[in-house]
Design a protein around this motif. Sequence first.
Motif, PDB file in Angstrom:
ATOM      1  N   CYS A  95     -24.695 -12.013  27.607  1.00  0.00           N
ATOM      2  CA  CYS A  95     -26.025 -11.604  27.141  1.00  0.00           C
ATOM      3  C   CYS A  95     -25.895 -10.673  25.952  1.00  0.00           C
ATOM      4  CB  CYS A  95     -26.742 -10.898  28.305  1.00  0.00           C
ATOM      5  SG  CYS A  95     -28.310 -10.114  27.878  1.00  0.00           S
ATOM      6  N   LEU A  96     -26.719 -10.904  24.951  1.00  0.00           N
ATOM      7  CA  LEU A  96     -26.728 -10.043  23.773  1.00  0.00           C
ATOM      8  C   LEU A  96     -28.124  -9.456  23.604  1.00  0.00           C
ATOM      9  CD1 LEU A  96     -25.219 -10.769  20.314  1.00  0.00           C
ATOM     10  CD2 LEU A  96     -27.695 -10.620  20.480  1.00  0.00           C
ATOM     11  N   LEU A  97     -28.190  -8.130  23.376  1.00  0.00           N
ATOM     12  CA  LEU A  97     -29.466  -7.454  23.101  1.00  0.00           C
ATOM     13  C   LEU A  97     -29.348  -6.774  21.747  1.00  0.00           C
ATOM     14  CD1 LEU A  97     -28.937  -6.332  26.522  1.00  0.00           C
ATOM     15  CD2 LEU A  97     -31.379  -6.457  26.092  1.00  0.00           C
ATOM     16  N   PHE A  98     -30.033  -7.320  20.742  1.00  0.00           N
ATOM     17  CA  PHE A  98     -29.959  -6.809  19.366  1.00  0.00           C
ATOM     18  C   PHE A  98     -31.367  -6.599  18.837  1.00  0.00           C
ATOM     19  CE2 PHE A  98     -25.850  -8.208  16.971  1.00  0.00           C
ATOM     20  CZ  PHE A  98     -25.045  -7.759  18.000  1.00  0.00           C
ATOM     21  N   ASN A  99     -31.497  -5.768  17.795  1.00  0.00           N
ATOM     22  CA  ASN A  99     -32.730  -5.776  17.018  1.00  0.00           C
ATOM     23  C   ASN A  99     -32.870  -7.135  16.339  1.00  0.00           C
ATOM     24  OD1 ASN A  99     -33.307  -3.129  17.661  1.00  0.00           O
ATOM     25  ND2 ASN A  99     -32.236  -2.330  15.876  1.00  0.00           N
ATOM     26  N   ASP A 100     -34.110  -7.576  16.144  1.00  0.00           N
ATOM     27  CA  ASP A 100     -34.296  -8.907  15.550  1.00  0.00           C
ATOM     28  C   ASP A 100     -33.685  -8.989  14.150  1.00  0.00           C
ATOM     29  OD1 ASP A 100     -36.325  -7.293  14.490  1.00  0.00           O
ATOM     30  OD2 ASP A 100     -37.855  -8.864  14.555  1.00  0.00           O
ATOM     31  N   SER A 101     -33.792  -7.910  13.371  1.00  0.00           N
ATOM     32  CA  SER A 101     -33.226  -7.943  12.019  1.00  0.00           C
ATOM     33  C   SER A 101     -31.707  -8.083  12.065  1.00  0.00           C
ATOM     34  CB  SER A 101     -33.615  -6.676  11.252  1.00  0.00           C
ATOM     35  OG  SER A 101     -33.096  -5.536  11.909  1.00  0.00           O
ATOM     36  N   GLU A 102     -31.081  -7.539  13.114  1.00  0.00           N
ATOM     37  CA  GLU A 102     -29.624  -7.628  13.230  1.00  0.00           C
ATOM     38  C   GLU A 102     -29.183  -9.032  13.672  1.00  0.00           C
ATOM     39  OE1 GLU A 102     -29.246  -2.855  14.138  1.00  0.00           O
ATOM     40  OE2 GLU A 102     -29.176  -4.275  15.795  1.00  0.00           O
ATOM     41  N   ILE A 103     -30.025  -9.691  14.470  1.00  0.00           N
ATOM     42  CA  ILE A 103     -29.715 -11.084  14.835  1.00  0.00           C
ATOM     43  C   ILE A 103     -29.746 -11.962  13.586  1.00  0.00           C
ATOM     44  CG2 ILE A 103     -30.572 -13.102  16.104  1.00  0.00           C
ATOM     45  CD1 ILE A 103     -31.407 -11.253  18.334  1.00  0.00           C
ATOM     46  N   ARG A 104     -30.742 -11.707  12.728  1.00  0.00           N
ATOM     47  CA  ARG A 104     -30.829 -12.460  11.470  1.00  0.00           C
ATOM     48  C   ARG A 104     -29.652 -12.148  10.555  1.00  0.00           C
ATOM     49  NH1 ARG A 104     -37.062 -11.133  11.981  1.00  0.00           N
ATOM     50  NH2 ARG A 104     -37.912 -13.223  12.013  1.00  0.00           N
ATOM     51  N   MET A 105     -29.280 -10.865  10.478  1.00  0.00           N
ATOM     52  CA  MET A 105     -28.181 -10.469   9.609  1.00  0.00           C
ATOM     53  C   MET A 105     -26.861 -11.072  10.089  1.00  0.00           C
ATOM     54  SD  MET A 105     -26.685  -6.609   8.978  1.00  0.00           S
ATOM     55  CE  MET A 105     -28.095  -5.891   8.165  1.00  0.00           C
ATOM     56  N   LEU A 106     -26.627 -10.999  11.391  1.00  0.00           N
ATOM     57  CA  LEU A 106     -25.383 -11.515  11.968  1.00  0.00           C
ATOM     58  C   LEU A 106     -25.210 -12.996  11.687  1.00  0.00           C
ATOM     59  CD1 LEU A 106     -22.938 -11.203  13.994  1.00  0.00           C
ATOM     60  CD2 LEU A 106     -24.560 -11.877  15.785  1.00  0.00           C
ATOM     61  N   THR A 107     -26.288 -13.752  11.824  1.00  0.00           N
ATOM     62  CA  THR A 107     -26.194 -15.212  11.719  1.00  0.00           C
ATOM     63  C   THR A 107     -26.535 -15.722  10.320  1.00  0.00           C
ATOM     64  OG1 THR A 107     -28.502 -15.429  12.426  1.00  0.00           O
ATOM     65  CG2 THR A 107     -26.818 -15.494  14.151  1.00  0.00           C
ATOM     66  N   GLU A 108     -27.009 -14.821   9.454  1.00  0.00           N
ATOM     67  CA  GLU A 108     -27.472 -15.203   8.115  1.00  0.00           C
ATOM     68  C   GLU A 108     -28.521 -16.315   8.185  1.00  0.00           C
ATOM     69  OE1 GLU A 108     -23.879 -15.964   5.942  1.00  0.00           O
ATOM     70  OE2 GLU A 108     -23.556 -13.817   5.583  1.00  0.00           O
ATOM     71  N   GLU A 109     -29.398 -16.208   9.167  1.00  0.00           N
ATOM     72  CA  GLU A 109     -30.456 -17.203   9.385  1.00  0.00           C
ATOM     73  C   GLU A 109     -31.779 -16.441   9.493  1.00  0.00           C
ATOM     74  OE1 GLU A 109     -31.062 -20.703   9.808  1.00  0.00           O
ATOM     75  OE2 GLU A 109     -33.038 -19.740   9.930  1.00  0.00           O
ATOM     76  N   PRO A 110     -32.694 -16.610   8.523  1.00  0.00           N
ATOM     77  CA  PRO A 110     -33.927 -15.814   8.536  1.00  0.00           C
ATOM     78  C   PRO A 110     -34.886 -16.158   9.673  1.00  0.00           C
ATOM     79  CG  PRO A 110     -33.910 -17.323   6.648  1.00  0.00           C
ATOM     80  CD  PRO A 110     -32.565 -17.413   7.290  1.00  0.00           C
ATOM     81  N   ASN A 111     -34.848 -17.383  10.173  1.00  0.00           N
ATOM     82  CA  ASN A 111     -35.749 -17.757  11.275  1.00  0.00           C
ATOM     83  C   ASN A 111     -35.161 -17.280  12.600  1.00  0.00           C
ATOM     84  OD1 ASN A 111     -36.431 -19.844  13.556  1.00  0.00           O
ATOM     85  ND2 ASN A 111     -38.143 -19.887  12.117  1.00  0.00           N
ATOM     86  N   LEU A 112     -35.934 -16.482  13.339  1.00  0.00           N
ATOM     87  CA  LEU A 112     -35.392 -15.832  14.537  1.00  0.00           C
ATOM     88  C   LEU A 112     -34.987 -16.837  15.617  1.00  0.00           C
ATOM     89  CD1 LEU A 112     -34.751 -13.130  15.912  1.00  0.00           C
ATOM     90  CD2 LEU A 112     -37.089 -13.140  16.818  1.00  0.00           C
ATOM     91  N   ALA A 113     -35.794 -17.875  15.814  1.00  0.00           N
ATOM     92  CA  ALA A 113     -35.483 -18.853  16.865  1.00  0.00           C
ATOM     93  C   ALA A 113     -34.175 -19.586  16.536  1.00  0.00           C
ATOM     94  CB  ALA A 113     -36.634 -19.842  17.019  1.00  0.00           C
ATOM     95  N   ARG A 114     -33.996 -19.943  15.257  1.00  0.00           N
ATOM     96  CA  ARG A 114     -32.738 -20.590  14.864  1.00  0.00           C
ATOM     97  C   ARG A 114     -31.566 -19.612  14.954  1.00  0.00           C
ATOM     98  NH1 ARG A 114     -33.235 -25.384  11.833  1.00  0.00           N
ATOM     99  NH2 ARG A 114     -35.416 -25.991  11.548  1.00  0.00           N
ATOM    100  N   ALA A 115     -31.822 -18.363  14.559  1.00  0.00           N
ATOM    101  CA  ALA A 115     -30.772 -17.344  14.622  1.00  0.00           C
ATOM    102  C   ALA A 115     -30.313 -17.138  16.064  1.00  0.00           C
ATOM    103  CB  ALA A 115     -31.276 -16.036  14.021  1.00  0.00           C
ATOM    104  N   ALA A 116     -31.258 -17.125  17.003  1.00  0.00           N
ATOM    105  CA  ALA A 116     -30.905 -16.924  18.410  1.00  0.00           C
ATOM    106  C   ALA A 116     -30.055 -18.094  18.915  1.00  0.00           C
ATOM    107  CB  ALA A 116     -32.162 -16.764  19.251  1.00  0.00           C
ATOM    108  N   ARG A 117     -30.377 -19.301  18.457  1.00  0.00           N
ATOM    109  CA  ARG A 117     -29.546 -20.441  18.848  1.00  0.00           C
ATOM    110  C   ARG A 117     -28.134 -20.315  18.301  1.00  0.00           C
ATOM    111  NH1 ARG A 117     -30.692 -25.588  17.180  1.00  0.00           N
ATOM    112  NH2 ARG A 117     -32.685 -25.141  16.154  1.00  0.00           N
ATOM    113  N   ALA A 118     -28.026 -19.804  17.074  1.00  0.00           N
ATOM    114  CA  ALA A 118     -26.695 -19.599  16.483  1.00  0.00           C
ATOM    115  C   ALA A 118     -25.895 -18.572  17.286  1.00  0.00           C
ATOM    116  CB  ALA A 118     -26.835 -19.158  15.022  1.00  0.00           C
TER     117      ALA A 118
END
Lengths: 306, 306
Positions: A167-190
């Motif tokens: 399980c990962l708990l991140f700020n949404d901006s950090e999920i986007r930064m980590l995956t380099e994917e601006p769409n949150l749903a796609r970033a979460a899948r990554a």
Amino acid sequence: MALTVVGSIAFDSVRTPFGERDRMLGGSAVHFALAARFFTQVRIVGPVGDDFEEEHLELLHQRGVDTSDVERVDGGQTFFWQGHYEADMNLAHTDDTQLGVFADFDPKLSEASRNAEVLFLGNIQPDLQRRVRAQADGSRLAALDSMNLWIETTRDSLVAAIGDVDCLLFNDSEIRMLTEEPNLARAARAVMDMGPRIVVAKRGEYGAVLFTREGFFALPGFLLEDVRDPTGAGDSFAGGFLGYLDMQGTADPGPDALRRAMAYGTVLASFNVEEFGTDRVAGVTEDEISERYEALRGMTHFEASS
Amino acid sequence: MALTVVGSIAFDSVRTPFGERDRMLGGSAVHFALAARFFTQVRIVGPVGDDFEEEHLELLHQRGVDTSDVERVDGGQTFFWQGHYEADMNLAHTDDTQLGVFADFDPKLSEASRNAEVLFLGNIQPDLQRRVRAQADGSRLAALDSMNLWIETTRDSLVAAIGDVDCLLFNDSEIRMLTEEPNLARAARAVMDMGPRIVVAKRGEYGAVLFTREGFFALPGFLLEDVRDPTGAGDSFAGGFLGYLDMQGTADPGPDALRRAMAYGTVLASFNVEEFGTDRVAGVTEDEISERYEALRGMTHFEASS
């Protein structure tokens, strides 16, 4: 049923539009533990300096948190963070960080801490998180938080740490930064492709989103007229979320339990921000938590269309 | 049961990370009308230039929108907006605005438009909004949108316009700016002190919050993997929200109706952003709307604690 948390045990100096406090008790592990203790037995792991007052350990101890794995380093200084918030309190401005005893922290978990069913790796250097994860081989559900600093400076280590948890708990901006994917749903899948099967995006006052392979669930933040200090709210969220999941006694919580865990996370985070530091969560009662859980249900419920 | 909307009828040139379109049909009144038409009879009021193609009026007309109060100004140019979005599509960057026929717009509502039960004053100059409101004396529920430009340049007029309506729909940052109150719940109360009894704070992808004297209700935005163009989403939200309220046939909707209206607003806004301009909402079906309404319920529902 037990939960081990590793993370910072700290002094925080904080200024917000509503006041200023010097060297309060803080840190990710402390905020997390004070929230999670309502649901399960919590063991806190981390170093402090000899400037750390006995009264602070006593505060945790009195609230049922097991502090026997808190390591006191002679001659060391406790982790220190100084920051402030402007009118937009979603954004923390860091003014000073002193690692102190964390610079040489070599985690050694006791057998009890290693065997806790749930493990939370608070926001510390990713290689430290991995070493703790390797020791805690009894945990059935391991979760991790991090921050932009580690994404920027030690990305490979962080990705390896993420691969070791459920399980990962991140700020949404950090999920986007980590995956380099601006769409949150796609970033979460990554992120799920890196290993975790549960991804929680924290969005500050806007709430949080849960992603699993089965779908997603979203909650707004609990609306408050008085927000004094948001420091630690993300850790209080994680404490409510993982504490509730540990209380369910299963390594593979179903969708209903995950949703209720999201609601408890939201409730604990909402108490966190009402006062400076740990003041509110250290004093909140089980009845207040239950009341706010029901208020959150009332605030978000709507009927099928007629 | 009828709804009159006054606002811009426009050409939009938009660039996003997912493409670029030149001089599409747009404008607050157009986006609003295409969303509200699923619930009630919509009459659209506003000026266009002689560069406005008949096919655009035909598109509205074919979808049941009454365009008889659209005024064609000989020799005039249709309102034009050009803008772009970066990776964070919550923020629109304006590159050009040409008022065209809006510079000299003198609204004259037909009797049918004046007598519509619900009135929506889209984002135009506040003095124009006030003149329309004065003419539409048959409306039982009047609502208003605005933007940072009018808060900064014509605040007194805007506050007077707000005093004339029952409902305000603003971005959350604009509610804070208008009231100079950083806390959203307090800011919404300050707006209610100006007159409106219903305040909706729109939060882009984060959803929306409803405030009344009785309490508040919050929804996250509908999560999407494909967001191509957010232009007009706030107006589509308002169209779904007010269209549903008009369909209820009461000037004083109760809390359950207001909550369902918030959900329909969220649903229509979510379709808006899936394609450029009006492409998606112009083609969406009633079945798709019902399905997404239920999906939004599923995405936000959680049970009482066990």
